[in-house]
Design an enzyme around this catalytic site. Structure first.
Site, short mmCIF file in Angstrom:
data_model
loop_
_atom_site.label_atom_id
_atom_site.label_comp_id
_atom_site.label_asym_id
_atom_site.label_seq_id
_atom_site.Cartn_x
_atom_site.Cartn_y
_atom_site.Cartn_z
N GLY A 27 0.93 -1.09 0.08
CA GLY A 27 -0.12 0.08 0.04
C GLY A 27 0.76 1.10 -0.13
CB ALA A 28 3.99 1.40 -0.97
CG ASN A 29 -0.85 3.56 -4.21
OD1 ASN A 29 -1.08 2.55 -3.57
ND2 ASN A 29 -1.98 4.25 -4.67
CB THR A 30 -1.74 6.97 -1.53
OG1 THR A 30 -2.28 8.26 -0.90
CG2 THR A 30 -2.62 6.09 -0.65
N GLY A 31 -0.32 8.08 1.19
CA GLY A 31 -0.76 8.07 2.56
C GLY A 31 0.42 7.62 3.43
N GLY A 77 1.83 4.32 3.83
CA GLY A 77 2.70 3.66 3.07
C GLY A 77 3.63 4.36 2.27
CB SER A 123 -5.84 0.95 13.95
OG SER A 123 -6.73 1.87 14.09
CE1 TYR A 134 -9.19 -0.26 10.04
CE2 TYR A 134 -9.85 0.73 12.16
CZ TYR A 134 -8.81 0.45 11.16
OH TYR A 134 -7.61 1.22 11.01
#
Length: 315
Positions: free
Chosen positions: A22-26, A28, A146, A172
């Site tokens: 998940g490293a394309n945004t936020g 990550g 989280s 969640y």
């Protein structure tokens, strides 16, 4: 005065190979960016390859992209096979990608979306890549949980996929509790090997795309309050980065923001909920996760009691 750990504290990462999901945004993106800037060879494992390439282009250093859709075990297996053929070693696996408060839906394998993506996808990926890590001294598996693991959270073994009813908040919470229980049980099993360790982290409350699925009734208040109760993705990534790179970090520890209620602030050791340390539940979750994913880890269960390394906070 408590130490304020920042990216300036990250040791030289040259020679290390890292995979960040998940490293394309936020979070990550910020995690991968900081690792690459310190010299690591970083693989962005992302569902949208085009967005991954765009993210890589904004980073400095040795950064490549690997397609990975955690909602599909076929995709996880394909990605792992490709990475195994590409990489001669793996020093760091950051299980960062996740979904939050999604409407009721399932993964391609029929798992509840949040449990399937946040926990089972990463469980399978870790198991399929772990033999690249076991020979590497100092290698680490870092899984991002989280504070939501405390909210209406339990491992519902009688209805893991919420087929009888559905609460996006409780689902969640279950997935994030599972992230921690996986980390603690993985560390117990790794302890006999003495090379790879498992560490957990959480970002506090960070202003990322994850909040897009916030229930309608809460969306407006959350939007108004965001500047007051959230921190930037760069700050939110610091606990993960400390878990991944601090030479003093130990297997089974848990890092989070050091401010009040762990909402924001510089990273420090924190503790998770009492139920997250329940060894029997950790072991049952592990067995169920193996059955659901079909992935067996290349480490034997030593039968030893879990280490309490993450049970006491420190500065």
């Amino acid at each position: 005065m408590r130490e304020q750990w920042t990216t300036a504290n990250i040791p030289d990462q040259r020679g290390r190979v890292a995979v960040v999901t998940g490293a394309n945004t936020g979070l990550g993106y910020e995690t991968a960016k900081a690792l690459a800037e310190r010299g690591a060879s970083v693989v962005l494992a992302v569902r949208d390859v085009e967005k991954g390439e765009q993210a890589a282009a904004r980073m400095t250093g040795d950064v490549t992209v690997q397609a990975l859709d955690l909602t599909s075990l076929d995709s996880v297996r394909t990605a792992a096979a490709t990475l195994r053929s590409r990489l001669g070693r793996l020093d760091l696996l950051v299980n960062n990608a996740g979904v939050m408060y999604t409407p009721k839906q399932t993964t391609r394998d029929g798992f509840e979306m949040q449990f399937g993506t946040n926990h089972l996808g990463h469980f399978a990926l870790t198991g399929l890549l772990l033999d690249l890590m076991l020979p590497v001294p100092g290698s680490r598996v870092v899984t991002v949980s989280s504070t939501g693991h405390r909210i209406r959270a339990a491992i519902r073994f009688d209805d893991l996929h919420w087929q009888r009813s559905y609460s996006r908040t409780a689902a969640y919470g279950q997935s994030k509790l599972a992230n921690l229980m996986f980390t603690y049980e993985l560390q117990r099993r790794l302890a006999a090997h003495g090379t790879t360790v498992a560490v957990a982290a959480h970002p506090g409350v960070s202003n990322t795309e994850l909040i897009r699925n916030t229930p309608t009734a809460l969306r407006l208040p959350v939007t108004w309050l965001a500047p007051l109760i959230t921190q930037t993705p760069a700050m939110g990534a610091l606990p993960t980065l400390r878990a991944a790179t601090d030479p003093a970090a130990l297997g089974g520890q848990y890092y989070g923001p050091g401010g009040r209620y762990e909402v924001k602030g510089h990273p420090r050791l924190v503790t998770s909920s009492p139920q997250s340390y329940e060894a029997a539940v950790q072991q049952r979750l592990w067995a169920v996760s193996e059955d659901l994913t079909g992935v067996r880890f290349p480490i034997a269960d030593s039968g030893q009691s879990p280490s309490p390394a993450g049970s006491a906070p420190a500065a």
